[in-house]
Design an enzyme around this catalytic site. Structure first.
Site, PDB file in Angstrom:
ATOM      1  N   ARG A   1      27.132  -7.002  38.182  1.00 28.33           N
ATOM      2  CA  ARG A   1      27.422  -8.425  38.334  1.00 28.33           C
ATOM      3  C   ARG A   1      27.913  -9.081  37.037  1.00 28.33           C
ATOM      4  NH1 ARG A   1      25.508  -8.003  43.352  1.00 28.33           N
ATOM      5  NH2 ARG A   1      24.248  -6.207  42.896  1.00 28.33           N
TER       6      ARG A   1
ATOM      7  N   HIS B   1      22.182   6.327  45.293  1.00 27.40           N
ATOM      8  CA  HIS B   1      23.573   5.981  45.620  1.00 27.40           C
ATOM      9  C   HIS B   1      24.544   7.111  45.268  1.00 27.40           C
ATOM     10  CE1 HIS B   1      22.473   1.410  45.418  1.00 27.40           C
ATOM     11  NE2 HIS B   1      21.985   2.024  46.476  1.00 27.40           N
TER      12      HIS B   1
ATOM     13  N   CYS C   1      37.298  19.361  54.335  1.00 25.67           N
ATOM     14  CA  CYS C   1      36.650  20.675  54.459  1.00 25.67           C
ATOM     15  C   CYS C   1      35.371  20.780  53.624  1.00 25.67           C
ATOM     16  CB  CYS C   1      37.624  21.788  54.066  1.00 25.67           C
ATOM     17  SG  CYS C   1      37.981  21.833  52.286  1.00 25.67           S
TER      18      CYS C   1
HETATM   19  P1  NAD Z   1      23.032  -5.419  38.658  1.00 29.08           P
HETATM   20  O1  NAD Z   1      24.248  -5.501  37.809  1.00 29.08           O
HETATM   21  O2  NAD Z   1      22.976  -6.220  39.895  1.00 29.08           O
HETATM   22  O3  NAD Z   1      21.777  -5.863  37.780  1.00 29.08           O
HETATM   23  C1  NAD Z   1      21.597  -5.375  36.483  1.00 29.08           C
HETATM   24  C2  NAD Z   1      20.392  -6.080  35.902  1.00 29.08           C
HETATM   25  O4  NAD Z   1      20.164  -5.523  34.634  1.00 29.08           O
HETATM   26  C3  NAD Z   1      20.580  -7.596  35.721  1.00 29.08           C
HETATM   27  O5  NAD Z   1      19.470  -8.278  36.283  1.00 29.08           O
HETATM   28  C4  NAD Z   1      20.633  -7.786  34.195  1.00 29.08           C
HETATM   29  O6  NAD Z   1      19.974  -8.961  33.783  1.00 29.08           O
HETATM   30  C5  NAD Z   1      19.878  -6.565  33.708  1.00 29.08           C
HETATM   31  N1  NAD Z   1      20.328  -6.078  32.411  1.00 29.08           N
HETATM   32  C6  NAD Z   1      21.593  -5.952  31.928  1.00 29.08           C
HETATM   33  N2  NAD Z   1      21.588  -5.384  30.726  1.00 29.08           N
HETATM   34  C7  NAD Z   1      20.295  -5.154  30.419  1.00 29.08           C
HETATM   35  C8  NAD Z   1      19.633  -4.581  29.286  1.00 29.08           C
HETATM   36  N3  NAD Z   1      20.294  -4.115  28.232  1.00 29.08           N
HETATM   37  N4  NAD Z   1      18.275  -4.529  29.318  1.00 29.08           N
HETATM   38  C9  NAD Z   1      17.574  -4.996  30.377  1.00 29.08           C
HETATM   39  N5  NAD Z   1      18.147  -5.525  31.475  1.00 29.08           N
HETATM   40  C10 NAD Z   1      19.488  -5.601  31.479  1.00 29.08           C
HETATM   41  O7  NAD Z   1      22.766  -3.889  38.919  1.00 29.08           O
HETATM   42  P2  NAD Z   1      21.911  -3.152  40.055  1.00 29.08           P
HETATM   43  O8  NAD Z   1      20.751  -3.992  40.425  1.00 29.08           O
HETATM   44  O9  NAD Z   1      21.693  -1.778  39.564  1.00 29.08           O
HETATM   45  O10 NAD Z   1      22.869  -3.108  41.321  1.00 29.08           O
HETATM   46  C11 NAD Z   1      24.229  -2.785  41.167  1.00 29.08           C
HETATM   47  C12 NAD Z   1      24.751  -1.680  42.075  1.00 29.08           C
HETATM   48  O11 NAD Z   1      25.940  -1.183  41.475  1.00 29.08           O
HETATM   49  C13 NAD Z   1      23.865  -0.516  42.228  1.00 29.08           C
HETATM   50  O12 NAD Z   1      23.864  -0.235  43.574  1.00 29.08           O
HETATM   51  C14 NAD Z   1      24.506   0.644  41.456  1.00 29.08           C
HETATM   52  O13 NAD Z   1      24.699   1.752  42.299  1.00 29.08           O
HETATM   53  C15 NAD Z   1      25.868   0.185  41.092  1.00 29.08           C
HETATM   54  N6  NAD Z   1      26.197   0.288  39.656  1.00 29.08           N
HETATM   55  C16 NAD Z   1      25.878   1.402  38.927  1.00 29.08           C
HETATM   56  C17 NAD Z   1      26.199   1.481  37.573  1.00 29.08           C
HETATM   57  C18 NAD Z   1      25.846   2.717  36.788  1.00 29.08           C
HETATM   58  O14 NAD Z   1      25.717   3.780  37.365  1.00 29.08           O
HETATM   59  N7  NAD Z   1      25.668   2.603  35.465  1.00 29.08           N
HETATM   60  C19 NAD Z   1      26.824   0.416  36.945  1.00 29.08           C
HETATM   61  C20 NAD Z   1      27.147  -0.702  37.717  1.00 29.08           C
HETATM   62  C21 NAD Z   1      26.841  -0.745  39.074  1.00 29.08           C
END
Ligand code: NAD
Length: 253
Positions: free
Chosen positions: A32, A118, A129
């Site tokens: 986000r 995920h 295939c």
């Molecule tokens: P999200 O982006 O919705 O939320 C991330 C949360 O982490 C936020 O609340 C933010 O405040 C917090 N945050 C950010 N940086 C931080 C830090 N350094 N220390 C502590 N907190 C921190 O992510 P989500 O809830 O994982 O959902 C997003 C979806 O997107 C998931 O389904 C995932 O599969 C996918 N996704 C994965 C990756 C990855 O694999 N690295 C990256 C982005 C999105």
């Protein structure tokens, strides 16, 4: 942090439920992150959710692969927060990582039990295939990788896809139910780096019956007022600090 340390003195089974925030310090954008969402909209003309949806992938595979190469090519390394999860195991805890992340960084750090709900971006397979690939094959040099094993190759067939769960797809049953079981049996559940917006993962905490539900996150979540311990701030600092404090307490017992 005190009730969490107390629970970790008596209980040895820990589940750490992680999201994109744990990989932020490795340089991967969280889902986000407004700048990232805007960049996707500007470049591809759709929202990130659409770009990562099942139907869009099969309609515009070139857009997905361009995004993949720009943002998900995953040359990232685990950071101190991933390492702290491994360190907890080294202290003798039975740690299960339940992650929404698709970056493979928990595995790269050395966590021994990772349930990647995920999927991941480390493995790929042919949509027709189901031949598996690891992304190093010559097929991956094409803008849109297609399967050479699969001979029925008009567009849409033989398309190689990542082993991730696209939007519009169901979660695979096995890691999800393994995660439910691990959470039911856990003494401690630590939720780290997730905004808890994506279901069914956001509801997994309801299966927890242990002694301490802890939330480590920078931003707000719907669970903020319902946890035993809330640790605001950056995971790459707070999780190593937890390990440091726990080690000190364990050594003085
Ligand atoms: P999200 O982006 O919705 O939320 C991330 C949360 O982490 C936020 O609340 C933010 O405040 C917090 N945050 C950010 N940086 C931080 C830090 N350094 N220390 C502590 N907190 C921190 O992510 P989500 O809830 O994982 O959902 C997003 C979806 O997107 C998931 O389904 C995932 O599969 C996918 N996704 C994965 C990756 C990855 O694999 N690295 C990256 C982005 C999105």
């Amino acid at each position: 942090m005190e009730p969490l340390i107390q629970s970790l003195i008596t209980g040895k089974r820990v589940v750490i439920l992680t999201g994109a925030g744990i990989s932020a310090a490795s340089g991967l954008p969280t889902f986000r992150d407004p700048a990232h969402l805007q960049a996707v909209q500007d470049t591809y003309g759709v929202t990130l959710e659409t770009l990562l949806s099942y139907s869009f992938f099969y309609q515009h595979p070139e857009a997905f692969w361009a995004y993949f190469r720009q943002y998900l090519g995953l040359h990232a390394e685990p950071n101190a927060a991933h390492q702290a999860c491994v360190d907890l195991e080294s202290l003798g805890y039975e740690v299960t990582i339940v992650t929404q992340n698709i970056d493979g960084l928990h595995e790269a750090a050395g966590s021994s039990r990772v349930l990647a709900l995920h999927g991941d971006l480390l493995h790929f397979y042919c949509s027709s295939c189901e031949t598996w690939y690891d992304g190093t094959e010559p097929e991956f040099e094409a803008d849109v990788p297609t399967c050479l094993t699969c001979q029925s190759n008009p567009r849409g067939q033989g398309l190689i896809r990542p082993n991730l769960v696209f939007y519009q797809e169901e979660l695979p049953e096995s890691p999800y139910w393994d995660a439910v079981q691990a959470i039911k049996e856990a003494d401690v559940l630590i939720i780290a780096g997730t905004s808890l917006q994506v279901y069914p993962v956001a509801g997994l905490w309801q299966f927890f019956n242990g002694t301490c539900l802890a939330l480590f996150n920078e931003g707000p979540t719907p669970l903020d007022n319902f946890v035993t311990v809330k640790e605001l701030g950056k995971l790459e600092q707070s999780l190593p600090k937890l390990i440091q404090d726990l080690t000190f307490v364990l050594n003085s017992h």
